[in-house]
Design a protein around this motif. Structure first.
Motif, short mmCIF file in Angstrom:
data_model
loop_
_atom_site.label_atom_id
_atom_site.label_comp_id
_atom_site.label_asym_id
_atom_site.label_seq_id
_atom_site.Cartn_x
_atom_site.Cartn_y
_atom_site.Cartn_z
N ALA A 70 0.82 -1.14 0.05
CA ALA A 70 -0.04 0.05 -0.03
C ALA A 70 1.15 1.15 -0.14
CB ALA A 70 -0.88 0.03 1.07
N ALA A 71 0.44 2.58 -0.11
CA ALA A 71 0.96 3.58 -0.40
C ALA A 71 1.76 3.92 0.74
CB ALA A 71 0.19 4.78 -0.77
N GLU A 72 1.40 3.57 2.14
CA GLU A 72 2.03 3.99 3.28
C GLU A 72 3.21 2.89 3.67
OE1 GLU A 72 -1.30 3.50 2.81
OE2 GLU A 72 -2.47 5.41 3.68
N ASP A 73 3.00 1.53 2.86
CA ASP A 73 4.01 0.76 3.43
C ASP A 73 5.62 1.15 3.16
OD1 ASP A 73 1.82 -0.64 4.07
OD2 ASP A 73 1.95 -2.32 2.82
N ILE A 74 6.38 0.78 4.08
CA ILE A 74 7.90 1.04 3.86
C ILE A 74 8.38 -0.20 3.95
CG2 ILE A 74 9.98 1.83 4.82
CD1 ILE A 74 8.21 4.34 5.69
N LEU A 75 9.27 -0.65 3.00
CA LEU A 75 10.04 -1.85 3.08
C LEU A 75 11.34 -1.92 2.94
CD1 LEU A 75 7.77 -4.49 0.65
CD2 LEU A 75 7.41 -4.03 3.30
N LEU A 76 12.03 -2.23 4.00
CA LEU A 76 13.49 -1.99 3.97
C LEU A 76 14.22 -3.09 3.31
CD1 LEU A 76 13.64 -0.98 7.76
CD2 LEU A 76 13.90 0.42 5.98
N PRO A 77 15.40 -2.86 3.03
CA PRO A 77 16.31 -3.84 1.92
C PRO A 77 16.68 -4.88 3.06
CG PRO A 77 17.26 -1.93 2.20
CD PRO A 77 16.21 -1.34 2.69
N THR A 78 17.04 -6.01 2.16
CA THR A 78 17.68 -7.02 3.06
C THR A 78 19.09 -7.54 2.26
OG1 THR A 78 16.26 -8.76 1.92
CG2 THR A 78 15.56 -8.27 3.97
N GLN A 79 19.87 -8.31 3.16
CA GLN A 79 21.03 -8.63 2.29
C GLN A 79 21.39 -9.98 2.71
OE1 GLN A 79 24.13 -6.06 3.66
NE2 GLN A 79 25.76 -6.80 2.00
N LEU A 80 22.05 -10.89 1.87
CA LEU A 80 22.68 -12.06 2.24
C LEU A 80 23.94 -11.98 2.67
CD1 LEU A 80 21.88 -15.12 1.55
CD2 LEU A 80 23.44 -15.08 -0.40
N ILE A 81 24.02 -12.69 3.73
CA ILE A 81 25.57 -12.75 4.55
C ILE A 81 25.86 -14.23 4.27
CG2 ILE A 81 26.73 -12.41 6.77
CD1 ILE A 81 25.28 -10.06 5.89
N ILE A 82 26.96 -14.28 3.74
CA ILE A 82 27.75 -15.72 3.46
C ILE A 82 28.80 -16.34 4.58
CG2 ILE A 82 28.83 -17.13 1.70
CD1 ILE A 82 27.63 -15.16 -0.30
N ARG A 83 28.18 -17.22 5.21
CA ARG A 83 28.97 -17.75 6.26
C ARG A 83 29.33 -19.22 6.05
NH1 ARG A 83 26.27 -14.78 10.10
NH2 ARG A 83 26.95 -12.65 10.65
N ARG A 84 29.44 -20.16 6.73
CA ARG A 84 30.04 -21.46 6.43
C ARG A 84 28.85 -22.56 6.48
NH1 ARG A 84 34.51 -20.64 10.03
NH2 ARG A 84 33.78 -22.62 11.02
N SER A 85 27.58 -22.15 6.75
CA SER A 85 26.71 -23.34 6.87
C SER A 85 26.22 -23.70 5.55
CB SER A 85 25.37 -22.63 7.75
OG SER A 85 24.70 -21.84 7.02
N CYS A 86 26.32 -22.80 4.63
CA CYS A 86 26.18 -23.35 3.19
C CYS A 86 27.04 -22.62 2.12
CB CYS A 86 24.63 -22.41 2.84
SG CYS A 86 24.20 -22.79 0.98
#
Lengths: 357, 357
Positions: free
Chosen positions: B341-357
């Protein structure tokens, strides 16, 4: 206007239940909610918290005062999270609101005004210290006889109840464990001595050393501020004294985790070269590599007891069953060496053995 | 009686500063505090929060509504801790109190009464879902035009602002990373689909699979409740389907940690036999063995923005600088596929690579 008592009588429930329903808090059965709503409707009763609070001089809120530390996320620390959870569960059950208030540790805080202006009916004070301005703010509460409880900081002042833990016994057990394993040059990374809980830990450490004919070496006493970062920073000074050390106690797990990280960066293996013991038994302590040997402190229970203490005071039952039960258990415990004020409750701590020592 | 404006003028400070000093909150210079106190003394001004709130129809408190889950310590979860820290910092600066309120997720919650009874001036709603009773409670707020903000749950309803994160993009990036590494039978341990954030994660996962000509296999979809325990319990079902799996996405780190623990107990090595990706980038994710590959979500920032949104609304500046700035950034971001909706704010996400995959 109808009273809460009349609504309770018509609905066949307690007045506390009426409050919980009208304030929309607490676990309420749908059937109970309907009965109360129907009774309130029939009697034309509408709770106006502010107006009714003004009339009876109560806000229905309990203030929980936290130190405001810029850039430190207090909710993310195990210590405050657990204590707040214990407080929150008790207040939720009792239908009280939990009003979070932040205090600037450097400034005098006018607690008394919080009551005068009726923002809160009672205060729970977390993260307080012996610093003069801070102690003076808290003592004013006791002098006015206002309902409050200080959490994990002992002031040994009449009229000022405290719920804490026996950190002297906790640090004693940790130092004793290292001594029994044959270590003799045990360093201590403590928090600020302005907190009674830091001072108590030091006293337990000193006492264990004394029983073995040793005394704390000032050259291997280190200070942090209970953050992981401060532990990592202390690793430099610890590394510089490495030859004088064969063991390290830390006053919380976060500093221990930071110190272990900083030591590892300098090529020092834990526990092979330097055994380390943490404190708190936080969630993180079992997840780290190596898992931390640490001291368990019942922080959730601490929060519960502190909240129950002010609830009992507010309902005029400070001499009632719940209060007495707690006080008796605590009194038995107090026989064991430390000398808190009559109102103080010190919960037991327990050594948890894992792989860091 | 003198007004706050008169005190502010005499002391040479803003009205907000007067409020902060009189309420004893906020970082205030000692000199400022003294000037305000002197001016208030001279004019005979005493702030009575309850009385003045009653007169102006404001309580000075912002309600933060949390789901009450028996035996779950919400403060101890990274998710709620970070969001609450962000909210707390903004309210502290603005001199507002943070009133924590618990909601029973099964019952209809009467938010509107909270305003009518003037316990709160605005509400921030955490942990809400699409469940009919819950949505109806929240929609009543929007219908009455009361200041509020829903955190991390999209309702796409006009007049009901939401601050969340782009979980579709987050889960897409995690699935894409596994697909790029050659995995094709990727299971998903998600939370309840009643949360829009769970549904968004599923959609991102589905989309990444679709781009590779695959579709989600119902046999390797698992559900938990975002707790570590539920992840550990799901490990049984995951183990039963192990032959059908060569990778596992989890909707948060706690479930991932529980699942890895449960799989290890059954002799399944992570990442060797089954690579796992978590979600949240919580403190614990870097401490576990193996450290988790995960998706970072700016929960602290989410709390800040949600609090700023109601602050702007309360000060009548919803079209002002802060609000517009946020809305523009968000609008640019929204161009990227999702349709809030016009009022919604969606913040960005980011992949963090470590050792479980």
């Amino acid at each position: 206007m109808a009273t809460r008592r009349e609504v309770a009588e018509l609905a066949g429930v307690s007045e506390a239940t009426v409050s919980r329903v009208m304030n929309g808090v607490g676990p309420i059965k749908e059937e109970t909610r309907r009965k109360v709503a129907a009774a309130a409707d029939r009697l034309g009763y509408q709770l106006n918290a502010l107006a009714s609070g003004f009339a009876k001089g109560r806000s229905g809120n309990i203030g929980v005062v936290l130190p405001h530390v810029p850039k430190v996320r207090l909710f993310s620390t195990y210590y405050f999270s657990e204590i707040l959870s214990g407080i929150g569960d008790v207040l939720h059950q009792a239908g009280y609101g939990l009003l979070l208030l932040y205090r600037n540790p450097q400034a005098r805080y006018d607690y008394v005004s919080l009551y005068r202006t009726r923002r809160v009916d009672a205060c729970l004070i977390l993260g307080a210290s012996d610093l003069p301005e801070e102690a003076a703010s808290v003592f004013a509460l006791a002098d006015e006889g206002l309902p409050c409880c200080v959490v994990d900081q002992r002031y040994a002042r009449p009229g000022l109840p405290c719920v804490g833990a026996d950190h002297r016994a906790g640090a004693y057990a940790a130092a004793r464990y290292m001594l029994d394993a044959g270590h003799r040059r045990i360093g201590f990374l403590n928090g600020s001595p302005h907190y009674s809980n830091s001072a108590d830990r030091y006293e337990g450490y000193r006492q264990a050393l004394a029983e073995t004919g040793l005394s704390p070496d000032p050259a291997i006493q280190f200070e942090g501020n209970y953050s992981r970062k401060s532990g990592q920073e202390a690793a430099g000074a610890i590394f510089d004294r490495l030859e004088a050390l064969d063991g390290l106690l830390c006053a919380n797990d976060r500093m221990a985790i930071g110190a272990i990280q900083g030591l590892r960066e300098r090529g020092v293996a834990v526990p092979e070269r330097l055994p380390v013991i943490g404190y708190d038994n936080s969630d993180a302590s079992s997840l780290t590599d190596p898992p931390l040997t640490t001291v368990e402190v019942p922080f959730y229970e601490m929060g519960r007891l502190a909240a129950e203490s002010v609830m009992a005071r507010l309902s005029g039952e400070s001499g009632g069953s719940s209060g007495v039960e707690v006080a008796e258990g605590a009194a038995a415990y107090h026989a064991n060496g430390s000398k808190p004020a009559a109102e103080d409750i010190l919960l037991p701590t327990q050594l948890i053995i894992r792989r860091s020592c």
